[in-house]
Motif scaffolding. Structure first.
Motif, PDB file in Angstrom:
ATOM      1  N   THR A 166       0.818  -1.215   0.000  1.00  0.00           N
ATOM      2  CA  THR A 166       0.000   0.000   0.000  1.00  0.00           C
ATOM      3  C   THR A 166       0.854   1.268   0.000  1.00  0.00           C
ATOM      4  N   VAL A 179      -0.790  -8.262  10.096  1.00  0.00           N
ATOM      5  CA  VAL A 179      -1.570  -7.059   9.804  1.00  0.00           C
ATOM      6  C   VAL A 179      -1.906  -6.358  11.117  1.00  0.00           C
ATOM      7  N   ASP A 219      -4.434  -4.499  12.296  1.00  0.00           N
ATOM      8  CA  ASP A 219      -5.730  -4.711  12.936  1.00  0.00           C
ATOM      9  C   ASP A 219      -5.864  -6.121  13.491  1.00  0.00           C
ATOM     10  N   HIS A 220      -5.207  -7.094  12.850  1.00  0.00           N
ATOM     11  CA  HIS A 220      -5.223  -8.467  13.357  1.00  0.00           C
ATOM     12  C   HIS A 220      -4.502  -8.531  14.695  1.00  0.00           C
ATOM     13  N   THR A 237      -4.662   2.637   6.798  1.00  0.00           N
ATOM     14  CA  THR A 237      -4.618   1.343   6.110  1.00  0.00           C
ATOM     15  C   THR A 237      -4.434   0.183   7.088  1.00  0.00           C
ATOM     16  N   SER A 276      -6.228  -1.980   8.338  1.00  0.00           N
ATOM     17  CA  SER A 276      -6.911  -3.246   8.065  1.00  0.00           C
ATOM     18  C   SER A 276      -6.114  -4.154   7.142  1.00  0.00           C
ATOM     19  N   ARG A 277      -5.086  -3.622   6.487  1.00  0.00           N
ATOM     20  CA  ARG A 277      -4.265  -4.459   5.595  1.00  0.00           C
ATOM     21  C   ARG A 277      -2.778  -4.138   5.685  1.00  0.00           C
ATOM     22  N   ALA A 289      -7.706  -1.984   0.008  1.00  0.00           N
ATOM     23  CA  ALA A 289      -8.813  -2.199   0.937  1.00  0.00           C
ATOM     24  C   ALA A 289      -9.442  -3.574   0.745  1.00  0.00           C
ATOM     25  N   ARG A 331      -7.898  -6.231   0.552  1.00  0.00           N
ATOM     26  CA  ARG A 331      -7.087  -7.197   1.281  1.00  0.00           C
ATOM     27  C   ARG A 331      -7.371  -7.182   2.778  1.00  0.00           C
ATOM     28  N   LYS A 332      -8.349  -6.397   3.191  1.00  0.00           N
ATOM     29  CA  LYS A 332      -8.616  -6.257   4.622  1.00  0.00           C
ATOM     30  C   LYS A 332      -9.172  -7.558   5.189  1.00  0.00           C
ATOM     31  N   ASP A 362     -10.842  -7.321   8.338  1.00  0.00           N
ATOM     32  CA  ASP A 362     -11.771  -6.903   9.376  1.00  0.00           C
ATOM     33  C   ASP A 362     -13.200  -7.143   8.923  1.00  0.00           C
ATOM     34  N   ARG A 411      -9.485 -13.374   1.411  1.00  0.00           N
ATOM     35  CA  ARG A 411      -9.428 -13.741   2.823  1.00  0.00           C
ATOM     36  C   ARG A 411      -9.080 -15.210   3.007  1.00  0.00           C
TER      37      ARG A 411
END
Length: 964
Positions: free
Chosen positions: A79, A122, A124-125, A143, A145-146, A564, A566-567, A569, A578
């Motif tokens: 990204t 990631v 957010d993970h 960004t 989420s990814r 996005a 690739r997120k 969440d 995913r």
């Protein structure tokens, strides 16, 4: 900068790597094409791509690279906006396998907690894993989420809350690195550098001692600066070698493990949405707002708000927190770790401060977590929202990273706006205003040589203003191909030479991501642009109308590689990525592949290649990207065009014809219903490639007949019963009829002329790319129901995918006012009932829950979510007295029409279901009724859990007090 000696796709290099690694090695043209871009406007084809499974794999790649004299480039989510993650190199994609998360380690105090992670984790993970511990990693780029932690460290990322928590460099305690010469060691706090790299340390200490005064002199007077290497972190009293490497963009070492500093998770947050008449008013207020000690102050300008209002996933959020038509908003957040603190007091202080500065009644509060999430969703998507701007000129990223001291924000904006006007363009603004970092993008057309010429002129003139104010041209997104060229003009020749010395110290052979920070190319070298001098579309016939997208190529060019899709969440996009974590199965991957093929960059057969077919095969046309992609990429529609071309070229398989033609075959197949219902492992299934691991839908003994509705004229509402409901689950249509009649509606059936087979929306033909057949079905439907739609009669249906076909595809299949009217009047049953209820026409639900479930768990069909139709279902169910209603935060169920019935897709289909839906259903208690409006979703739930799901109409009809 010269090209490496090994040509892309070199088979000897590929073979050497394949023998040396456990991970996958790909040197095919298709994969190289997918990895030739990031979120910048550059494109450089790599030598190949490696997916390492371990740090040992990374060491092996570097050994081969040294032997062959070829570069290596680490990559996370791809990204980067400045071209850091592309180059003529072996790309190491960390995001698929290097995703290990260690245990939280606490020190003497909670504030000293750390955690070790691998580079592909990631953000957010990680924070989702930390939530139960009351901790989080507080560097929060939009960004998140990814974005991977390795990429964030390589870029020295920041985010909305850096005024409180700092940047990556402030939150990385230590790094395990693999150096270019193969040494693997920890650096930073309690590292091994003094024993493992003594000569390098001596060089670096001498460099700092020699240039300490120059480092201090050239430091920008800003809270953020990521330009060049962090030489200030070599100070002998508090130096940390890991913090020198943070922000080095993969040019000095590979980060194999990161030790991150964790912070206590705030117990409470409150958000004030501050309205201003003009952008300059908002920017001038920032210097005063920061005195209130907020955790974030973010800017959103009127252009972002206008564009966001055009996106269905942001429209509702805007209605909740935007008053009128402000020139700009400041999002001001306060947070505390003290549960007893009253944050409302701090929001009141904000209102008073703004009133004192001439902005009374400027603050709208967002206090609930849901309201705050809605506000932040718009800000986080701001970068990509502006890229959805229509027309050949797009907001281009090349000066969006400048940061200046807060007292100069408004004047800086004025000066930059003057530069834009002088060059005949304008800009869109959003910002991390709290730290003076303004993301501004002038609108330019990078296919136009004149506009390309403006890139350099605008950059140079803007950088002069930045330096005049004591700022930096790299406040967050880094240097890469875009800004490295300007380092000398910003920091001077002495520090530029110092950067080169650091590079030689760690990477004497120059194999680590060359051309970034040190020895860069010219930033406006058009041969490196995505739209290079030879970029030209391939003339192809199309069957859909792409005029509003500037053609089919324009539709895929909307993808700006923001990632996005690739997120991981909550949300729907993109289920195939995913499950596979494979770039080719992301919306971005498909868009890039099609763009390359449509411009002949994948060869003459690129569009029809097996690789393209593989990439498109797992696109389940869920339409999630249509709603959730911030740039507005509609891959389902693009895939439909591609499928039609493939059908014209290669013909249509028997299986596709059978699945697609179910509406035409059903009247005949139903006669053999008992035999077909018993044929779970029939030879026909094997012949057609239908999996034996799940049953086919069961034909109902008494299918729906349109004559069950006593036609009344003029009708208040028309009920459209789709093929699947008609032949397999007619009880849902009968429940819908009961609900509509209980409401006193004059009801009509959407029916074919006497003697003709039942009507169909054409969805199954669309799923097979059989556009001509879909158009014929759509034409029959419009002919039958068009007059009612023109008269304003709502067309109510039960199957979300069929209503989606009417709303979304029908107008492009059948031109004219009648088709448009059908699309405008089509809605799901619950949507219609919800609107009627709001208008005062309620249903007589019983208050005694006799035999009624106490709780329902609702799974929304992908097309419901894509068109924003789930809320009506939830609202109607919540009106049933005594019924607790919860929604599953799920992506696609995985069935996706016929997708899950195909032998080759069964495992992928089930894996999609296991992402969220199937575990949630298993965890639901036995007294919970499962509701899913999609026939495919209900089948997947039954096949994956053994539980029976029903349409919402069944639950609602059962709650009625009595017959009308």
């Amino acid at each position: 900068m010269t090209d490496p000696p090994v040509a892309p796709g070199d088979r000897a290099l590929e073979a050497r790597l394949s023998r040396a690694l456990e991970g996958e090695v790909r040197f095919d043209a298709f994969t190289r094409g997918l990895y030739s871009t990031d979120a910048s406007h550059y494109q450089i084809e790599p030598l190949g791509v490696v997916f390492p499974r371990s740090t040992e794999d990374v060491e092996a790649v570097l050994e081969v690279a040294r032997e062959q004299g070829v570069p290596v480039l680490p990559r996370g989510g791809g990204t980067s906006q400045c071209g850091q993650t592309i180059g003529r190199a072996i790309i190491l994609d960390t995001n698929r396998h290097l995703t290990g998360i260690g245990d939280v380690e606490t020190g003497v105090t909670e504030d000293s907690a750390t955690i070790d992670v691998e580079p592909g984790v990631v953000l957010d993970h990680l924070n989702a894993n930390l939530r139960s511990s009351g901790l989080w990693f507080p560097v929060d780029p939009s960004t998140g989420s990814r974005a991977t932690l390795g990429g964030m460290a390589g870029n020295n990322s920041a985010g909305s809350r850096s005024i409180r928590y700092g940047m990556m460099v402030d939150n990385v305690s230590a790094l395990e690195v693999v150096l270019a010469d193969g040494r693997r060691l920890w650096v930073g706090e309690h590292g091994q550098e003094s024993q493992r790299i003594p000569s390098e340390l001596a060089v670096l200490r001498a460099l700092y001692e020699r240039e300490a005064d120059e480092i201090a002199l050239r430091a920008p007077r800003t809270m953020r600066n990521v330009a060049g290497y962090n030489l200030d972190r070599l100070h002998p009293e508090d130096g940390n070698l890991a913090q020198l490497l943070v922000g080095s963009e993969g040019t000095l070492a590979f980060f194999s493990r990161l030790r991150l500093k964790l912070s206590p998770l705030p117990k409470k947050r409150i958000l004030g949405v501050c309205h201003f008449a003009t952008l300059l008013d908002a920017l001038d207020a920032v210097q005063h707002i920061v005195d209130l000690n907020p955790t974030a102050v973010e800017l959103v300008d009127s252009n972002v708000l206008r564009l966001a209002a055009e996106r269905p996933d942001f429209r509702d959020a805007l209605r909740r927190f935007v008053r009128g038509a402000p020139g700009a908003l400041l999002l001001v957040e306060f947070a505390t770790e003290d549960i007893a603190e009253n944050l409302r007091v701090r929001l009141d202080a904000l209102s008073s401060l703004l009133s004192d500065h001439g902005h009374p009644d400027a603050v709208v509060s967002a206090e609930s977590p849901e309201a705050q999430a809605a506000v932040w969703s718009v800000r986080k998507a701001g970068l990509n929202i502006v890229m959805s701007m229509s027309g050949p000129r797009k907001p281009i990223s090349f000066i969006e990273d400048c940061a200046v001291p807060l007292e100069h924000l408004a004047e800086y904006a004025t000066r930059v706006d003057e530069i834009f006007r002088r060059h005949g363009t304008d800009g869109t603004w959003y910002a991390h205003a709290s730290v003076g970092c303004l993301h501004v993008r002038p609108a330019l057309n990078l296919k136009d040589p004149d506009d390309i010429g403006l890139v350099r002129r605008i950059a140079e003139e803007t950088h002069e203003v930045v330096q005049e104010f004591g700022g930096t041209h790299s406040g967050e997104h880094g240097d890469g191909l875009l800004r490295s060229e300007f380092l000398e003009s910003m920091v001077g020749p002495i520090l530029t030479d110092a950067f080169a010395e650091v590079k030689r110290t760690f990477d004497p052979a120059g194999i680590m991501n060359p051309g970034k920070i040190v020895d860069p190319p010219r930033m406006d070298d058009r041969s490196l642009f995505r739209y290079g001098p030879d970029y030209a579309p391939r003339a192809l016939p199309v069957v859909l109308d792409w005029t509003t997208e500037d053609g089919l190529l324009g539709a895929v060019e909307r993808c700006n590689n923001n990632g996005a899709c690739r997120k991981m969440d909550p949300g729907v996009m993109c289920p195939s990525f995913r499950v596979t974590l494979d770039e080719r199965h992301s919306t971005r991957g498909r868009a890039n592949a099609l763009r390359l093929a449509l411009t002949d960059q994948l060869g003459a057969e690129g569009l029809d290649s097996p690789e393209m077919a593989d990439a498109m095969s797992l696109c389940i046309s869920c339409k999630a990207c249509k709603r959730e992609c911030p740039a507005g990429v509609d891959m389902a529609r693009v895939k439909l065009e591609w499928q039609h071309r493939r059908n014209q070229r290669d013909g249509i398989s028997l299986r596709d014809r059978v699945f697609a033609s179910i509406s035409r075959l059903a009247p005949y197949l139903h006669r053999a219903g008992p035999l077909l219902n018993a044929g779970g492992r029939s030879p026909l299934k094997r012949l057609l490639g239908i999996t034996s691991r799940r049953p086919l839908p069961r034909w109902h003994r008494t299918p729906w007949r349109d004559r069950e509705i006593a036609q009344k004229e003029p009708p208040d509402v028309a009920l459209f019963v789709d093929t699947f409901t008609r032949w397999f689950e007619p009880e849902h249509a009968r429940a819908a009829q009961r609900l509509l009649e209980h409401g006193g509606r004059s009801l009509a059936a959407v029916s074919a002329p006497s003697g003709e087979r039942p009507l169909c929306c054409g969805r199954t033909y669309l799923s097979a790319g059989m556009i001509d057949e879909a158009r014929a079905e759509a034409r029959r439907l419009v002919d039958a129901v068009g007059p009612m739609a023109l008269a304003g009669v709502p067309i109510v249906g039960l199957e979300p995918s069929c209503i989606s076909a009417l709303q979304d595809e029908l107008p492009s299949l059948v031109p004219g006012a009648e088709a448009r009217a059908v699309a405008d009047r089509a809605c799901l049953l619950e949507e219609y009932l919800d609107d009627e209820w709001d208008a005062g026409r309620t249903l007589p639900f019983a208050h005694e829950p006799e035999g009624r479930p106490a709780r329902v768990l609702v799974h929304g069909h992908c097309h419901q979510k894509a068109l924003g139709n789930v809320d009506g279902t939830l609202a109607m169910l919540r009106r049933v007295p005594g019924l607790e209603v919860d929604a599953v935060e799920s992506s696609c169920c995985g069935m996706a029409g016929s997708f899950g019935y195909r032998t080759e897709h069964f495992d992928i289909s089930m894996a999609m279901g296991e992402l969220a839906l199937l575990p949630a259903v298993r965890e639901a208690g036995p007294g919970t009724r499962i509701v899913a409006d999609g026939t495919s979703c209900r089948a997947q739930i039954t096949d994956g859990t053994g539980r029976t799901a029903v349409h919402a109409a069944v639950v609602l009809a059962a709650a009625l007090a009595s017959d009308p």
